[in-house]
Design an enzyme around this catalytic site. Structure first.
Site, short mmCIF file in Angstrom:
data_model
loop_
_atom_site.label_atom_id
_atom_site.label_comp_id
_atom_site.label_asym_id
_atom_site.label_seq_id
_atom_site.Cartn_x
_atom_site.Cartn_y
_atom_site.Cartn_z
N GLU A 1 0.95 -1.04 -0.09
CA GLU A 1 0.09 -0.13 0.03
C GLU A 1 0.75 1.19 -0.15
OE1 GLU A 1 -0.91 -2.75 1.77
OE2 GLU A 1 -2.71 -3.27 0.81
N ASP B 1 -9.58 0.51 4.60
CA ASP B 1 -8.95 -0.26 5.89
C ASP B 1 -7.29 -0.51 5.57
OD1 ASP B 1 -11.50 -1.47 7.39
OD2 ASP B 1 -11.63 -1.60 5.39
N PHE B 2 -7.13 -0.87 4.43
CA PHE B 2 -5.82 -0.99 3.83
C PHE B 2 -4.90 0.35 3.93
CE2 PHE B 2 -7.42 -4.93 1.32
CZ PHE B 2 -7.89 -5.52 2.46
N HIS C 1 -11.90 -4.87 8.15
CA HIS C 1 -12.34 -4.59 6.83
C HIS C 1 -13.87 -3.71 6.74
CE1 HIS C 1 -10.03 -7.78 5.46
NE2 HIS C 1 -10.44 -7.56 4.28
N PHE D 1 -9.88 -1.83 -0.18
CA PHE D 1 -10.63 -1.42 1.11
C PHE D 1 -10.01 -0.40 1.76
CE2 PHE D 1 -11.62 -5.83 0.36
CZ PHE D 1 -13.07 -6.15 0.72
#
Lengths: 328, 332
Positions: free
Chosen positions: B70, B95-96, B136, B93
């Site tokens: 990422e 969240d990443f 997630h 997502f």
């Protein structure tokens, strides 16, 4: 190591002298409180900056670190505009918003110093992707220190540069100390070039105190990148003469160690000897060069000192473009 | 606030994900500097089919499959944007994004301010609460919206997905583009290539006469169900879809306060430190005299999102909790 021609060699020498004088001068000014937020002195590391930047074209891109005066000077920015930035004046290269640690001008191929270790290599990798996407014949150089060798994002960027075969050169401006931590204490495996090779990148450990050697390896890396052969990793081992930050009085290394590097490996003394030996200049001409550099740096200080502060009312300028709110 | 600027022709009834594809395709055709980078994009088309078929149409150099890195993905986008491209970094997502937070908050957001450059960059991800558990289902929009230099889009309809992504791809700024995962399959009209939704302009999606619910994203769907149920009880509620959280349409918020004096602010993020807190505070400071009582916030509980479906539902607003909040403001 083969020596560049006379004109080039004299330019390399002068460029290193400019950095040294700039840093020694700025260091004293910083101690007097003239440099907002302090600064990171690059004295001792001149050969890395000058060797790399002299091998690049003016339009090539760099992104660098918290210690970037030398890279920025070698990129062709003037002592005036950098000193003014250290003084956070409106005439500085970042308009006075960046000071020592955030020198940059994207329009001139300088994608910024950085307060965060390792971030510059990622940005340089992205610039290399941009170059590749547009099909341009340029390279991007990401400077990083030995401290940045142990942050995970560095290796994410290196891996990505390898798999996309990006025109990227990673230069480890390895002054051997991450603040006060010796690189050997915190670097598994020890050999940085081998680490990069493990990611499939062509990699070299070189003498970062020898400007001609740095220039040669960078030049070859640039040629490979332009030929579509992908990125290169160059670990240029050098030495920082001063503390991590101005005023630091660390106990993490001995005075003897510092003196040994200064007296036996100094990049400027070394290259003066080369220039004299080649007959490119005599001692008087070298002294004259030093004097002209002195005058240039004094002029830069005067310029910075007399430059206006940025207009506080511009604080909201250039946060965003304003284009998002416009009905197209 | 504007009503939907539907001057352009409405053409299809695609899904929320297909609307994204449509906007991206049109802008990629127009601007060769746009490329997409992320994981599993070329064949799979992303985890929500958000770029399905685009690699086949535009080539793999413009839809780049990335390793699961990422920080490198976002750094690649930042550097390429500074160089003159207009990348879309697809994190799948949001969240990443934690693996790239420095690249987003410290780098992308601040470069324009210091370095005489621009960062035309879209970071797209799905957001919001659905099944999938604690890693997630984060709602990070307040974090991005509170960072100077970033803008945040949170479309709730295919029409707005397309209109907002097209605007983002015509601007010079880093945009966090959050698509709610529970909206991925919804269908609706989209407009043609000349339709753009400006950031900072909310939209009234339901008219009312008694109170207003201000919200965004999937919560708009829940709010509409609540409004219908309230209508049967004789309470008429306007619903305002913010569409972007920064810039925030303060005018629309203030107008709602002035018009009704009874306002509910709704989203899925934990209430503490949320966008709903920002809206309630700002509206109260500016129009205290117009309020008949406190603005009521409805949001998530301060708990990680459980993978247990009932427990996940219990963490976020429901039709019942929204109805209760509206009745509270109606009691003033």
């Amino acid at each position: 190591m083969s020596v560049p021609d006379k004109k080039t060699s004299l330019a390399l020498l002068r460029s290193m002298m400019v950095i040294r004088d700039f840093e020694e001068t700025a260091d004293k000014l910083s101690l007097r409180g003239k440099v907002s937020g302090g600064m990171h002195n690059s004295s001792g590391q001149e050969a890395v900056a000058v060797g790399v930047l002299s091998a690049l074209a003016e339009f090539d891109v760099i992104a660098t670190t918290h210690r970037s005066h030398h890279h920025t000077l070698a990129k062709g920015f003037t002592p005036r505009e950098i000193m003014a930035e250290l003084f956070t004046r409106s005439t500085g290269i970042s308009g006075g918003r960046g000071a020592s640690m955030h020198l940059g001008d994207v329009t001139r191929g300088h994608f910024g110093g950085n307060g965060i270790v390792g971030a510059g290599v990622g940005i340089a990798m992205g610039a290399a992707l941009g170059i590749q996407q547009k099909g341009d014949k340029k390279v991007s150089v990401g400077f990083i220190g030995d401290g940045g060798m142990n942050t995970g994002r560095t290796w994410e960027a290196i891996n990505m540069a390898v798999i996309y075969k990006l025109p990227l050169i990673v230069i480890v401006d390895n002054n051997q100390y991450a603040v006060e931590t010796f690189v050997g204490r915190v670097t598994g495996g020890g050999d940085l070039a081998k680490r990069a090779e493990g990611f499939g990148m062509r990699a070299f450990n070189i003498d970062g105190m020898d400007v001609a050697e740095v220039r040669k390896y960078t030049s070859e890396a640039r040629e490979r990148a332009l030929a579509g052969e992908g990125p290169t990793f160059i670990n240029a081992v050098t030495y920082r003469y001063y503390g991590h930050n101005v005023g630091e009085k660390g106990q993490y290394r001995t005075q003897e160690e510092i003196e040994r590097w200064k007296s036996t490996k100094d990049p400027i003394d070394h290259f003066i000897a080369v220039v004299l030996e080649q007959g490119y200049a005599n001692q008087a001409e070298v002294d004259e060069m030093r004097a002209s550099v002195r005058a240039e740096i004094e002029d830069a200080v005067a310029f910075a000192d007399s430059s206006p502060e940025p207009d506080i009312s511009t604080i909201y300028d250039d946060i965003d473009s304003g284009m998002l709110g416009v009905q197209l | 606030m504007t009503t939907a600027t539907t001057t352009a022709t409405k053409v299809q009834h695609p899904s929320y994900s297909e609307a994204f594809q449509s906007g991206v395709r049109e802008e990629m055709t127009r601007n060769p500097g746009i490329f997409i980078i992320g994981t599993d994009l070329q064949e799979r088309g992303g985890h929500f089919a958000q770029v399905k078929g685009i690699a086949q149409e535009f080539g793999v150099e413009r839809v780049k499959d990335s390793p699961i890195s990422e920080a490198a993905m976002v750094a690649a986008g930042v550097g390429a944007a500074m160089y003159g491209c207009h990348p879309i970094v697809d994190l799948n997502f949001i969240d990443f994004a934690f693996g790239a937070m420095d690249e987003i908050l410290n780098q992308a957001a601040k470069i324009r301010f210091m370095f005489n450059g621009k960062v035309p960059l879209v970071i797209r991800a799905t957001s919001g609460v659905a099944l999938g558990g604690a890693h997630h289902c984060n709602s990070l929009e307040a974090l991005f919206a509170s960072t100077p230099g970033l803008s945040v889009a949170v479309p709730s309809t295919p029409m707005d997905v397309k209109g907002l992504i097209k605007t983002a791809l015509r601007s010079d700024d880093p945009v966090i583009f959050l698509m709610h995962k529970k909206l991925s399959g919804i269908r609706g009209e989209i407009a043609d290539e000349n339709y753009f939704v400006p950031f900072g302009k909310a939209k009234s999606v339901r008219t009312g006469s008694d109170a207003a619910i201000i919200s965004y994203g999937y919560s708009i769907v829940t709010a509409q169900k609540a409004a219908q149920a309230l209508e049967a009880e004789g309470i008429s509620v306007e619903i305002i879809d913010l569409r972007t959280l920064f810039p925030l349409d303060e005018e629309a918020i203030n107008n709602a306060v002035k018009k009704y004096g009874r306002v509910v602010v709704l989203d899925e993020a934990p209430v503490f430190g949320s966008i709903t807190a920002e809206i309630a505070a700002t509206a109260t400071e500016k129009n205290f005299g117009s309020l008949k009582g406190p603005i009521v916030r409805v949001g998530g509980v301060r708990a990680p999102i459980s993978a247990n479906p009932a427990m996940a539902d219990a963490a976020i607003p429901t039709v019942a909790s929204i109805m209760k909040a509206v009745k509270t403001v109606m009691s003033y």
